[in-house]
Design a protein around this motif. Structure first.
Motif, PDB file in Angstrom:
ATOM      1  N   LEU A   1       0.836  -1.201   0.000  1.00 38.02           N
ATOM      2  CA  LEU A   1       0.000   0.000   0.000  1.00 38.02           C
ATOM      3  C   LEU A   1       0.874   1.255   0.000  1.00 38.02           C
ATOM      4  CD1 LEU A   1      -3.053   0.478   0.058  1.00 38.02           C
ATOM      5  CD2 LEU A   1      -2.874   0.826   2.520  1.00 38.02           C
ATOM      6  N   SER A   2       1.970   1.242   0.825  1.00 40.47           N
ATOM      7  CA  SER A   2       2.843   2.416   0.859  1.00 40.47           C
ATOM      8  C   SER A   2       3.539   2.607  -0.478  1.00 40.47           C
ATOM      9  CB  SER A   2       3.921   2.320   1.943  1.00 40.47           C
ATOM     10  OG  SER A   2       3.528   1.523   2.968  1.00 40.47           O
ATOM     11  N   SER A   3       4.000   1.469  -1.098  1.00 34.53           N
ATOM     12  CA  SER A   3       4.654   1.672  -2.405  1.00 34.53           C
ATOM     13  C   SER A   3       3.666   2.214  -3.421  1.00 34.53           C
ATOM     14  CB  SER A   3       5.260   0.421  -3.011  1.00 34.53           C
ATOM     15  OG  SER A   3       5.311  -0.611  -2.321  1.00 34.53           O
ATOM     16  N   LEU A   4       2.434   1.680  -3.403  1.00 31.78           N
ATOM     17  CA  LEU A   4       1.403   2.175  -4.333  1.00 31.78           C
ATOM     18  C   LEU A   4       1.208   3.673  -4.147  1.00 31.78           C
ATOM     19  CD1 LEU A   4      -0.995   1.609  -6.323  1.00 31.78           C
ATOM     20  CD2 LEU A   4      -2.388   1.183  -4.335  1.00 31.78           C
TER      21      LEU A   4
ATOM     22  N   ILE B   1       3.930  10.436  -9.319  1.00 27.27           N
ATOM     23  CA  ILE B   1       3.293  10.766 -10.600  1.00 27.27           C
ATOM     24  C   ILE B   1       2.490  12.050 -10.463  1.00 27.27           C
ATOM     25  CG2 ILE B   1       1.610  10.014 -12.354  1.00 27.27           C
ATOM     26  CD1 ILE B   1       2.364   7.099 -11.527  1.00 27.27           C
ATOM     27  N   SER B   2       1.765  12.161  -9.348  1.00 32.95           N
ATOM     28  CA  SER B   2       0.902  13.319  -9.155  1.00 32.95           C
ATOM     29  C   SER B   2       1.713  14.607  -8.967  1.00 32.95           C
ATOM     30  CB  SER B   2       0.003  13.052  -7.951  1.00 32.95           C
ATOM     31  OG  SER B   2      -0.505  14.226  -7.449  1.00 32.95           O
ATOM     32  N   LEU B   3       2.818  14.524  -8.199  1.00 29.61           N
ATOM     33  CA  LEU B   3       3.630  15.706  -7.911  1.00 29.61           C
ATOM     34  C   LEU B   3       4.403  16.198  -9.140  1.00 29.61           C
ATOM     35  CD1 LEU B   3       5.137  15.104  -4.351  1.00 29.61           C
ATOM     36  CD2 LEU B   3       3.752  17.033  -5.110  1.00 29.61           C
ATOM     37  N   LYS B   4       5.072  15.209  -9.770  1.00 32.37           N
ATOM     38  CA  LYS B   4       5.976  15.586 -10.863  1.00 32.37           C
ATOM     39  C   LYS B   4       5.230  15.844 -12.164  1.00 32.37           C
ATOM     40  CE  LYS B   4      10.183  13.977  -8.892  1.00 32.37           C
ATOM     41  NZ  LYS B   4      11.369  13.144  -9.037  1.00 32.37           N
ATOM     42  N   GLN B   5       4.098  15.308 -12.306  1.00 36.70           N
ATOM     43  CA  GLN B   5       3.263  15.510 -13.501  1.00 36.70           C
ATOM     44  C   GLN B   5       4.092  15.459 -14.799  1.00 36.70           C
ATOM     45  OE1 GLN B   5      -0.017  15.823 -13.731  1.00 36.70           O
ATOM     46  NE2 GLN B   5      -0.696  16.287 -11.663  1.00 36.70           N
TER      47      GLN B   5
ATOM     48  N   ILE C   1       3.560   3.781 -13.318  1.00 34.73           N
ATOM     49  CA  ILE C   1       2.156   3.352 -13.408  1.00 34.73           C
ATOM     50  C   ILE C   1       2.063   1.826 -13.357  1.00 34.73           C
ATOM     51  CG2 ILE C   1       0.156   3.244 -14.974  1.00 34.73           C
ATOM     52  CD1 ILE C   1       0.815   6.124 -15.797  1.00 34.73           C
ATOM     53  N   GLU C   2       2.983   1.145 -14.076  1.00 37.81           N
ATOM     54  CA  GLU C   2       2.952  -0.324 -14.085  1.00 37.81           C
ATOM     55  C   GLU C   2       3.225  -0.899 -12.702  1.00 37.81           C
ATOM     56  OE1 GLU C   2       5.393  -1.829 -17.277  1.00 37.81           O
ATOM     57  OE2 GLU C   2       3.970  -0.950 -18.693  1.00 37.81           O
ATOM     58  N   ARG C   3       4.212  -0.251 -12.016  1.00 37.43           N
ATOM     59  CA  ARG C   3       4.535  -0.753 -10.677  1.00 37.43           C
ATOM     60  C   ARG C   3       3.375  -0.505  -9.703  1.00 37.43           C
ATOM     61  NH1 ARG C   3      10.837   0.500  -9.601  1.00 37.43           N
ATOM     62  NH2 ARG C   3      10.414  -0.626  -7.696  1.00 37.43           N
ATOM     63  N   SER C   4       2.713   0.623  -9.868  1.00 34.75           N
ATOM     64  CA  SER C   4       1.528   0.899  -9.025  1.00 34.75           C
ATOM     65  C   SER C   4       0.482  -0.166  -9.264  1.00 34.75           C
ATOM     66  CB  SER C   4       0.903   2.254  -9.365  1.00 34.75           C
ATOM     67  OG  SER C   4       1.844   3.258  -9.257  1.00 34.75           O
ATOM     68  N   LEU C   5       0.271  -0.484 -10.537  1.00 37.15           N
ATOM     69  CA  LEU C   5      -0.737  -1.468 -10.913  1.00 37.15           C
ATOM     70  C   LEU C   5      -0.429  -2.837 -10.293  1.00 37.15           C
ATOM     71  CD1 LEU C   5      -3.197  -1.177 -12.745  1.00 37.15           C
ATOM     72  CD2 LEU C   5      -1.881  -2.297 -14.553  1.00 37.15           C
ATOM     73  N   LYS C   6       0.861  -3.214 -10.344  1.00 41.68           N
ATOM     74  CA  LYS C   6       1.283  -4.503  -9.795  1.00 41.68           C
ATOM     75  C   LYS C   6       1.013  -4.544  -8.286  1.00 41.68           C
ATOM     76  CE  LYS C   6       4.678  -7.780 -11.095  1.00 41.68           C
ATOM     77  NZ  LYS C   6       6.015  -8.038 -11.485  1.00 41.68           N
ATOM     78  N   ASN C   7       1.382  -3.419  -7.610  1.00 48.01           N
ATOM     79  CA  ASN C   7       1.123  -3.352  -6.165  1.00 48.01           C
ATOM     80  C   ASN C   7      -0.367  -3.433  -5.873  1.00 48.01           C
ATOM     81  OD1 ASN C   7       3.574  -3.175  -4.603  1.00 48.01           O
ATOM     82  ND2 ASN C   7       4.001  -1.271  -5.729  1.00 48.01           N
ATOM     83  N   ALA C   8      -1.149  -2.767  -6.695  1.00 50.10           N
ATOM     84  CA  ALA C   8      -2.609  -2.796  -6.487  1.00 50.10           C
ATOM     85  C   ALA C   8      -3.145  -4.214  -6.676  1.00 50.10           C
ATOM     86  CB  ALA C   8      -3.289  -1.842  -7.465  1.00 50.10           C
ATOM     87  N   GLN C   9      -2.586  -4.900  -7.735  1.00 51.96           N
ATOM     88  CA  GLN C   9      -3.021  -6.280  -7.980  1.00 51.96           C
ATOM     89  C   GLN C   9      -2.666  -7.182  -6.795  1.00 51.96           C
ATOM     90  OE1 GLN C   9      -1.000  -6.928 -11.658  1.00 51.96           O
ATOM     91  NE2 GLN C   9      -2.789  -6.414 -12.920  1.00 51.96           N
ATOM     92  N   ARG C  10      -1.443  -7.003  -6.286  1.00 49.75           N
ATOM     93  CA  ARG C  10      -0.988  -7.810  -5.151  1.00 49.75           C
ATOM     94  C   ARG C  10      -1.871  -7.565  -3.938  1.00 49.75           C
ATOM     95  NH1 ARG C  10       0.493 -12.147  -6.362  1.00 49.75           N
ATOM     96  NH2 ARG C  10       1.026 -13.167  -4.425  1.00 49.75           N
ATOM     97  N   LEU C  11      -2.162  -6.243  -3.729  1.00 51.09           N
ATOM     98  CA  LEU C  11      -3.029  -5.877  -2.599  1.00 51.09           C
ATOM     99  C   LEU C  11      -4.374  -6.572  -2.704  1.00 51.09           C
ATOM    100  CD1 LEU C  11      -2.616  -2.064  -1.898  1.00 51.09           C
ATOM    101  CD2 LEU C  11      -2.716  -3.897  -0.223  1.00 51.09           C
ATOM    102  N   LYS C  12      -4.908  -6.554  -3.935  1.00 51.13           N
ATOM    103  CA  LYS C  12      -6.204  -7.189  -4.154  1.00 51.13           C
ATOM    104  C   LYS C  12      -6.114  -8.683  -3.842  1.00 51.13           C
ATOM    105  CE  LYS C  12      -9.920  -7.935  -7.410  1.00 51.13           C
ATOM    106  NZ  LYS C  12     -10.011  -9.346  -7.128  1.00 51.13           N
TER     107      LYS C  12
END
Ligand SMILES: Nc1ncnc2c1ncn2[C@@H]1O[C@H](COP(=O)(O)OP(=O)(O)OP(=O)(O)O)[C@@H](O)[C@H]1O
Ligand SMILES: [Mg+2]
Length: 491
Positions: free
Chosen positions: A280-283, A290-294, A306-317
């Motif tokens: 969750l923290s890595s996500l 991404i949001s800050l640096k735009q 984005i891909e790494r966020s997605l992977k973390n989200a998938q793992r979380l799920k």
């Protein structure tokens, strides 16, 4: 009201009532026996009285049976023996002369049947006849009066014995009887005291037990219950106490177990939240970057984040799904949806499903069975979940060029087939085998595959198989690797 009395009072009251009934019954029966046997003896004794009187008194045999002369004769006889009453009856039983005072006579006719029985020499004494002065039957003596050969009536003598005196009258006049009664009354009182004392003694352990149970209830079951101690006396109460103590021991054991389960659950919850926190923290970290640096972020980097966020989200799920599944299985509300189908089919389907993954790792996944037609009745979805977990573990722990076999073996036990997931991987240290199915347990040699694992797979597998009525077993193979197996019932 009776229900409110204590057991001791109830027992005492019943003993008292039974005792009184027995005493009254005994007195009544002995009184009845005594009066009957006295009446019998008295009648036997005076059996020939009437016959002798008729024989010895020519006046009675004369035709003037209703004359005053006979009346006077009766009167003088009565003065001599005040216990007798004399009556002359005609052939129909009508009273035609008597010794008593006229105002005492309440009956004009006497039933002749008992008199005839008496005269015909019945042996069945006492015989009771109508009493012209009362309603109660009386013992008597009787004889037929003849005038020549002609039967002209009866001489009927009532034997009014003193045996009909009441017990109280007899008591009043008899010092000996008084003493006997006093002794009897004292013995009865003593006996009562004895009964009460022994009842009190027998009921005491029951009181102790009730007191112990009540105090336990007042303590509110907040802590471990202590065993009840009751003086050894009545075996039934001891058996009850033992049973109660067994129950207490069992409750204590369950209490301990509950405490342990509760502690384990808290610990599991803490660890699971920790497991969830990392992805969750890595996500959150990637999304914040991404949001800050735009626009400052290079498109390639941006895509990677984005891909790494997605992977973390998938793992979380995946974790949340596993936790949810475990909680659901532990709730006890899960039941199996049984269907009949060939086991071979599901094994081939799984081989197909994992083909890309095993090819990638250069592992062979094979199905080994002799009979493709074996059918079982089980919950397909749950069986698939079980095999899925076992195959995923096997793939992870089997190095390149290894072999994983899905085997279907007929057993010697009727109606049972064994399903084995066998690999040629790293195997499991023997001392770790007992803990393998504990939640969050991960072995010391656990193989990693770049994905995060929380160690719930085998716990879920074991619970699923329990629902299917089966049990999972694990052992290391003779060569290399491990085998997980379970049995299913064949249709
Ligand atoms: N086929 C196997 N060979 C060797 N070790 C195994 C095998 N299967 C399981 N284990 C050991 O048992 C442990 C528990 O397995 P389990 O499936 O419960 O957890 P996991 O696979 O590590 O995590 P998860 O299943 O939650 O993703 C593993 O971590 C591993 O150490
Ligand atoms: Mg697993």
């Amino acid at each position: 009201m009776l229900n409110k009395l204590s057991l001791f009072k109830k027992l005492s009251l019943s003993a008292l009532i039974i005792f009184l009934i027995l005493v009254v019954g005994f007195v009544w029966i002995s009184q009845a026996i005594e009066s009957v046997s006295r009446a019998q003896a008295e009648q036997e004794l005076h059996r020939d009285l009437a016959a002798h009187l008729v024989h010895d008194n020519p006046l009675i045999s004369s035709e003037q049976l209703n004359s005053d002369t006979i009346g006077n004769l009766f009167h003088s006889m009565m003065i001599l023996g005040a216990n007798f009453e004399f009556y002359v009856l005609d052939n129909s039983g009508k009273i035609i002369n008597f010794s008593a005072k006229p105002n005492e006579i309440i009956r004009k006719i006497v039933n002749l049947e008992p008199l005839n029985n008496f005269i015909q020499n019945s042996q069945q004494f006492p015989i009771y006849a109508d009493d012209p002065r009362g309603n109660e039957g009386k013992i008597f003596s009787a004889a037929i009066i003849h005038e020549g050969d002609k039967k002209i009536g009866y001489l009927f003598v009532i034997v009014r014995s003193k045996i009909y005196d009441s017990v109280f009258n007899r008591l009043k006049n008899n010092q000996q009887l008084k003493t006997i009664l006093l002794v009897a009354a004292t013995s009865i009182l003593f006996l009562f005291a004895l009964i009460f004392l022994s009842l009190h003694f027998f009921v005491q352990p029951l009181r102790d037990l009730t007191k112990a149970i009540n105090s336990m209830q007042q303590n509110g079951f907040k802590e471990k219950l202590s065993l009840i101690e009751v003086a050894k006396s009545s075996s039934e109460i001891n058996i009850l106490t033992d049973a109660f103590n067994q129950m207490i021991a069992q409750t204590n054991q369950q209490f301990d177990q509950l405490k342990l389960v509760d502690a384990e659950r808290r610990e599991l919850l803490t660890h699971l939240s920790h497991d969830l926190r990392t992805p969750l923290s890595s996500l959150q970290g990637f999304l914040e970057t991404i949001s800050l640096k735009q626009d400052q972020l290079e498109p390639k980097k941006r895509q990677e984040y984005i891909e790494r966020s997605l992977k973390n989200a998938q793992r979380l799920k995946h974790f949340v799904d596993q936790i949810f599944e475990l909680a659901h299985l532990e709730s006890g509300h899960v039941s199996a949806n049984f269907e009949t189908f060939p086991i071979a089919e599901i094994l081939y389907d799984l081989k197909e499903k994992f083909s890309i993954k095993v090819d990638k790792k250069k592992i062979t996944l094979q199905v080994k069975l002799k009979n493709e037609k074996i059918q079982t009745s089980t919950d397909i979805g749950k069986l698939e979940r079980v095999l899925n977990n076992l195959i995923e573990n096997a793939i992870r722990h089997t190095p390149e060029n290894g072999v994983i076999s899905l085997e279907l073996v007929e057993t010697e036990i009727n109606n049972q087939v064994q399903i084995i997931v066998r690999d040629t991987g790293i195997g499991i240290p023997e001392d770790e085998i007992p803990y393998l199915f504990d939640a969050r347990y991960r072995g010391s040699k656990t193989a990693e595959d770049g994905e995060r694992h929380i160690g719930l797979g085998l716990t879920i597998t074991k619970k699923l198989l329990n629902i299917l009525g089966s049990e999972i077993k694990v052992k290391n193979n003779d060569g290399s690797g491990a085998s997980f197996s379970f049995q299913l019932t064949v249709i």
